[in-house]
Design a protein around this motif. Structure first.
Motif, PDB file in Angstrom:
ATOM      1  N   ALA A 189     -12.669   5.463   6.905  1.00 44.73           N
ATOM      2  CA  ALA A 189     -12.536   6.536   7.838  1.00 44.73           C
ATOM      3  C   ALA A 189     -11.437   7.188   7.709  1.00 44.73           C
ATOM      4  CB  ALA A 189     -13.057   6.181   9.075  1.00 44.73           C
ATOM      5  N   LEU A 190     -11.307   8.774   7.708  1.00 42.54           N
ATOM      6  CA  LEU A 190      -9.922   9.415   8.181  1.00 42.54           C
ATOM      7  C   LEU A 190      -9.732   9.397   9.274  1.00 42.54           C
ATOM      8  CD1 LEU A 190     -11.300  12.565   5.997  1.00 42.54           C
ATOM      9  CD2 LEU A 190      -9.763  10.610   5.091  1.00 42.54           C
ATOM     10  N   ASP A 191     -10.627   9.079  10.320  1.00 46.29           N
ATOM     11  CA  ASP A 191     -10.288   9.109  11.728  1.00 46.29           C
ATOM     12  C   ASP A 191     -11.173   7.904  12.533  1.00 46.29           C
ATOM     13  OD1 ASP A 191     -10.420   9.417  14.684  1.00 46.29           O
ATOM     14  OD2 ASP A 191     -10.109  11.501  14.451  1.00 46.29           O
ATOM     15  N   VAL A 192     -10.507   6.671  12.570  1.00 44.99           N
ATOM     16  CA  VAL A 192     -11.076   5.731  13.000  1.00 44.99           C
ATOM     17  C   VAL A 192     -11.796   5.723  14.454  1.00 44.99           C
ATOM     18  CG1 VAL A 192     -10.806   3.070  13.787  1.00 44.99           C
ATOM     19  CG2 VAL A 192      -9.768   4.131  11.779  1.00 44.99           C
ATOM     20  N   ARG A 193     -11.103   6.240  15.443  1.00 49.25           N
ATOM     21  CA  ARG A 193     -11.581   6.440  16.543  1.00 49.25           C
ATOM     22  C   ARG A 193     -12.917   7.155  16.746  1.00 49.25           C
ATOM     23  NH1 ARG A 193      -8.376   3.978  20.588  1.00 49.25           N
ATOM     24  NH2 ARG A 193      -6.144   3.499  19.942  1.00 49.25           N
ATOM     25  N   GLY A 219     -19.759  -3.689  16.625  1.00 47.47           N
ATOM     26  CA  GLY A 219     -21.091  -4.288  16.146  1.00 47.47           C
ATOM     27  C   GLY A 219     -22.335  -4.099  16.832  1.00 47.47           C
ATOM     28  N   ARG A 220     -23.323  -4.333  16.461  1.00 44.02           N
ATOM     29  CA  ARG A 220     -24.706  -3.978  17.013  1.00 44.02           C
ATOM     30  C   ARG A 220     -25.770  -5.193  16.444  1.00 44.02           C
ATOM     31  NH1 ARG A 220     -29.410   0.773  16.197  1.00 44.02           N
ATOM     32  NH2 ARG A 220     -31.011  -0.593  17.125  1.00 44.02           N
ATOM     33  N   ASP A 221     -26.385  -5.736  17.502  1.00 46.99           N
ATOM     34  CA  ASP A 221     -27.306  -6.988  17.444  1.00 46.99           C
ATOM     35  C   ASP A 221     -26.284  -8.044  16.640  1.00 46.99           C
ATOM     36  OD1 ASP A 221     -29.205  -5.516  18.251  1.00 46.99           O
ATOM     37  OD2 ASP A 221     -30.028  -4.576  16.451  1.00 46.99           O
ATOM     38  N   GLN A 222     -26.608  -8.740  15.540  1.00 47.55           N
ATOM     39  CA  GLN A 222     -25.898  -9.714  14.651  1.00 47.55           C
ATOM     40  C   GLN A 222     -24.961  -8.909  13.689  1.00 47.55           C
ATOM     41  OE1 GLN A 222     -26.545 -12.783  15.933  1.00 47.55           O
ATOM     42  NE2 GLN A 222     -27.590 -11.888  17.450  1.00 47.55           N
ATOM     43  N   ILE A 223     -24.806  -7.769  13.685  1.00 45.03           N
ATOM     44  CA  ILE A 223     -24.126  -7.083  12.724  1.00 45.03           C
ATOM     45  C   ILE A 223     -22.789  -6.790  13.030  1.00 45.03           C
ATOM     46  CG2 ILE A 223     -23.885  -5.024  11.277  1.00 45.03           C
ATOM     47  CD1 ILE A 223     -25.786  -7.140  10.318  1.00 45.03           C
ATOM     48  N   GLU A 224     -21.604  -6.921  12.311  1.00 45.33           N
ATOM     49  CA  GLU A 224     -20.419  -6.664  12.485  1.00 45.33           C
ATOM     50  C   GLU A 224     -19.725  -5.937  11.608  1.00 45.33           C
ATOM     51  OE1 GLU A 224     -16.298  -9.028  12.479  1.00 45.33           O
ATOM     52  OE2 GLU A 224     -17.758  -9.873  13.960  1.00 45.33           O
ATOM     53  N   LEU A 225     -19.288  -4.650  11.926  1.00 45.52           N
ATOM     54  CA  LEU A 225     -18.581  -3.706  10.618  1.00 45.52           C
ATOM     55  C   LEU A 225     -17.148  -3.498  11.142  1.00 45.52           C
ATOM     56  CD1 LEU A 225     -20.948  -0.749  10.271  1.00 45.52           C
ATOM     57  CD2 LEU A 225     -20.740  -2.801   8.871  1.00 45.52           C
ATOM     58  N   HIS A 226     -16.164  -3.484  10.008  1.00 46.61           N
ATOM     59  CA  HIS A 226     -15.000  -3.123  10.297  1.00 46.61           C
ATOM     60  C   HIS A 226     -14.774  -1.840   9.566  1.00 46.61           C
ATOM     61  CE1 HIS A 226     -13.110  -7.419  10.578  1.00 46.61           C
ATOM     62  NE2 HIS A 226     -14.267  -7.364  11.049  1.00 46.61           N
ATOM     63  N   ILE A 227     -14.046  -0.945  10.508  1.00 50.29           N
ATOM     64  CA  ILE A 227     -13.530   0.283   9.751  1.00 50.29           C
ATOM     65  C   ILE A 227     -12.039   0.573   9.838  1.00 50.29           C
ATOM     66  CG2 ILE A 227     -13.696   2.794  10.446  1.00 50.29           C
ATOM     67  CD1 ILE A 227     -16.075   2.057  12.198  1.00 50.29           C
ATOM     68  N   ALA A 228     -11.776   0.909   8.362  1.00 45.77           N
ATOM     69  CA  ALA A 228     -10.250   0.742   8.369  1.00 45.77           C
ATOM     70  C   ALA A 228      -9.701   2.484   7.851  1.00 45.77           C
ATOM     71  CB  ALA A 228      -9.981   0.139   6.851  1.00 45.77           C
ATOM     72  N   LYS A 229      -8.568   2.832   8.439  1.00 40.40           N
ATOM     73  CA  LYS A 229      -8.181   4.163   8.056  1.00 40.40           C
ATOM     74  C   LYS A 229      -7.809   4.285   6.792  1.00 40.40           C
ATOM     75  CE  LYS A 229      -5.228   7.611   9.762  1.00 40.40           C
ATOM     76  NZ  LYS A 229      -5.948   8.961   9.195  1.00 40.40           N
ATOM     77  N   CYS A 230      -8.156   5.489   6.407  1.00 40.39           N
ATOM     78  CA  CYS A 230      -7.681   5.858   5.012  1.00 40.39           C
ATOM     79  C   CYS A 230      -7.183   7.306   4.978  1.00 40.39           C
ATOM     80  CB  CYS A 230      -8.798   5.662   3.885  1.00 40.39           C
ATOM     81  SG  CYS A 230     -10.086   6.810   4.065  1.00 40.39           S
ATOM     82  N   ASN A 231      -6.421   7.885   3.882  1.00 38.30           N
ATOM     83  CA  ASN A 231      -6.034   9.334   4.004  1.00 38.30           C
ATOM     84  C   ASN A 231      -6.697  10.066   2.989  1.00 38.30           C
ATOM     85  OD1 ASN A 231      -3.922   8.731   6.039  1.00 38.30           O
ATOM     86  ND2 ASN A 231      -2.941   7.526   4.733  1.00 38.30           N
TER      87      ASN A 231
END
Length: 117
Positions: free
Chosen positions: A13-17, A43-55
């Motif tokens: 994501a360009l903007d993580v928040r 996360g939601r239910d049993q799923i976890e996602l990670h979001i990392a900053k990019c440019n």
């Protein structure tokens, strides 16, 4: 011995928040671990996602993940209402034995949701 336990997608994501807010509002993600300007764990239910900053938007626009679900028809109806279903990814039975659909997050990451037929 089984070594592999689970996989967690890391999306860009360009903007993580802003991306975290989008996942809360549009995808119903209601769990938060770490959230700052550079990285998030949600996360939601049993799923976890990670979001990392990019440019560079080239990264999220070329990144995807597959999420196995139960009641894919119900999830499709839910997400269709929020406007995230990809115009070229409607719900359907696929020849590889899954019923699936595709959605886009606010940054352009593709999420495919499916259930075994």
């Amino acid at each position: 011995m089984e070594h592999l336990q689970r996989a967690v997608p890391v999306l860009f994501a360009l903007d993580v928040r802003k991306s975290v807010a989008f996942y809360q509002e549009k995808f119903g993600f209601d769990k938060q671990g770490w959230v700052d300007d550079h990285y998030a764990v949600i996360g939601r239910d049993q799923i976890e996602l990670h979001i990392a900053k990019c440019n560079d938007k080239i990264f999220p626009e070329n990144t995807s993940c597959y999420i196995h679900v139960t009641d894919v028809d119900g999830l499709y109806a839910e997400l269709k209402k929020t406007g995230v279903v990809h115009p070229n990814g409607p719900l359907g039975n696929k020849p590889w034995g899954l019923r699936e659909f595709s959605a886009l997050d606010g940054e352009g990451n593709l999420l495919r949701f499916g259930q075994k037929l």
